[in-house]
Enzyme design. Structure first.
Site: not given
Ligand code: UDX
Length: 432
Positions: A262, A151, A329
């Protein structure tokens, strides 16, 4: 199609609900009775925009149901998705596959002839082989297939991502399952973007995707630190590099460090796989180290520029790992808040969705009902997530409520010039 989804977490629930919405008959299974009770009461145990309505509609029209046990629920299913958690094993750094193998053993007793077992959970290379071995022990004479289908849903955008996938990866060594998979995912906007690979490649694609994204974030965070030292602006720098088609504009927003269910877990697991197979992932080792020290140093960053007497009150907006989720988390707040409470600061905190979970994890702070209460008499406000409602705040009202109008914004949600005009002392990430 008759589909069973094992695991009612962020991934399993979204998958089950969206497939029911497509017209499939879906039963979602979870061994936590509390969760199933909540779901049967037309509520959801997580915060995910849009999900509650889809679940409610499909419960009413009979396309979706919930069960506690695998036996009954999975014995009728043509397709069984495994979407249970694979958290980090704290001792080894590897993915903990206990839930995967437990549910596989239960499934082994009830598998229907010709069933497709689709592994959605993020699992290290070779796990699908092992699942197949376990199922074979009890189902030697039966025809079944095990597929990998990772996913890529982002929490907070999961419904959109399910409906508009960039790609659907199907890992299988069998050619004749292609039509079945297309039938499962019919109606997706990017239906043509189904990519068939071997099972092992598919398993690795998930880890490599998340790890590469994590790498981008730590990179842009370190460039942002340099911007602060040399008087450059990270917004311009990110835009300038993101216009290069080979780089692209996404995932270049600096912040307090990445968290969530993740990125940290998957990068750690990939490092461990690298060690196991003699292909060291040295870059990722630095990514994890850099991210952890970034989160640890958040409070230091604040005290470097601010001299807040410990008897002062400060406010914090947002505690989850990012906006639009209730997920705590590996959230940066779990590092910064204990440090600030240890200094003896009096802290008020507000989060639009995460307070129920956060109160179990963060002690010695006052939880309040909204952002304006956070501002009341505060000598500083720290912004940790970029919820729209924080962007939309009446900043004059915030300023008037504060004792000292000082904001440390770890998500760059406001324009520095505007903030200056409004009379704030405003600090953000990588903007001079
Ligand atoms: C992620 C992946 O994007 C998704 O494809 C996977 O299947 C699950 O893990 P998610 O953990 O929901 O999704 O969050 P995401 O929006 O990807 O952000 C992850 C982390 O990166 C967050 O802590 C977010 O704040 C940080 N982030 C993201 C940044 O600091 N800067 C960015 O430009 C993007």
């Amino acid at each position: 199609m008759k589909i069973a989804v094992i695991g009612c977490g962020y991934v399993g629930l979204v998958t089950g609900a969206c497939l029911a919405n497509d017209g499939h008959h879906v039963v979602c299974i979870d061994n936590q009775k509390e969760k199933i009770d909540i779901l049967l009461n037309n509520k959801i145990p997580i915060y995910e925009p849009g999900l509650e309505d889809i679940i409610s509609n499909n419960l009413i029209n009979g396309k979706l149901s919930f069960e506690l046990n695998i036996d009954n629920a999975a014995s009728n299913a043509e397709v069984i998705f495994i979407a249970v958690g694979t958290p980090t094993d704290e001792e080894t750094g590897n993915a903990d596959l206990t839930q995967i193998y437990n549910c596989t053993r239960e499934l082994a007793g009830v598998l229907k002839e010709n069933a497709l077992v689709i592994v959605k959970s993020t699992v290290p290379v070779g796990t699908c082989d092992e699942i197949e071995n376990i199922l074979n022990e009890k189902n030697k004479h039966q025809n079944f297939k095990v597929l990998s289908n990772p996913e890529f849903l982002r929490e907070g955008n999961a419904i959109y991502d399910f409906e508009n996938p960039d790609r659907i990866i199907i890992g299988s060594d069998e050619d004749n399952i292609r039509d079945v998979v297309k039938e499962i995912y019919k109606g997706r906007k990017n239906e043509q973007k189904i990519v068939f690979t071997s099972r092992r490649s598919s398993e690795l694609i998930k880890y490599a995707s998340n790890s590469m994204l994590a790498m981008r974030i730590i990179f842009i965070n370190e460039i942002a630190d340099l911007c602060e030292r040399v008087g450059a602006d990270i917004t311009d720098v990110a835009k300038g590099i993101g216009l290069d088609k080979r780089i692209g504009p996404y995932f270049l927003e600096p912040g307090p460090g990445f968290g969530g269910s993740c990125f940290p877990k998957d990068a750690r697991a990939l490092i461990e796989s690298g060690k196991k197979y003699g292909a060291p992932q040295t870059l990722l080792e630095s990514v994890i180290k850099g991210n952890e020290s970034r989160k640890k140093n958040l409070s230091k960053k604040i005290s470097e520029i601010l001299d807040i007497p410990s008897e002062n009150k400060i406010g914090v907006l947002g505690v989850t790992f990012k906006a639009e989720t209730d997920d705590m988390r590996e959230a940066p707040s779990l590092s910064i808040l204990p440090d600030l409470t240890n200094i003896g600061l009096n802290i008020s905190v507000y989060d639009p969705a995460g307070m129920e979970e956060a109160t179990k994890l963060i002690k010695n702070v006052k939880w309040v009902e909204n952002s304006y209460e956070v501002a009341n008499d505060a000598s500083c406000i720290i912004i940790l997530t970029d919820w729209q409602e924080f962007k939309d705040l009446d900043l004059n009202k915030i300023k008037n409520a504060m004792k000292r109008p000082l904001i440390y914004d770890f998500r760059n949600i406001y324009n520095p010039d505007n903030m200056k005009k409004l009379g704030f002392e405003y600090y953000s990430v990588g903007r001079g």
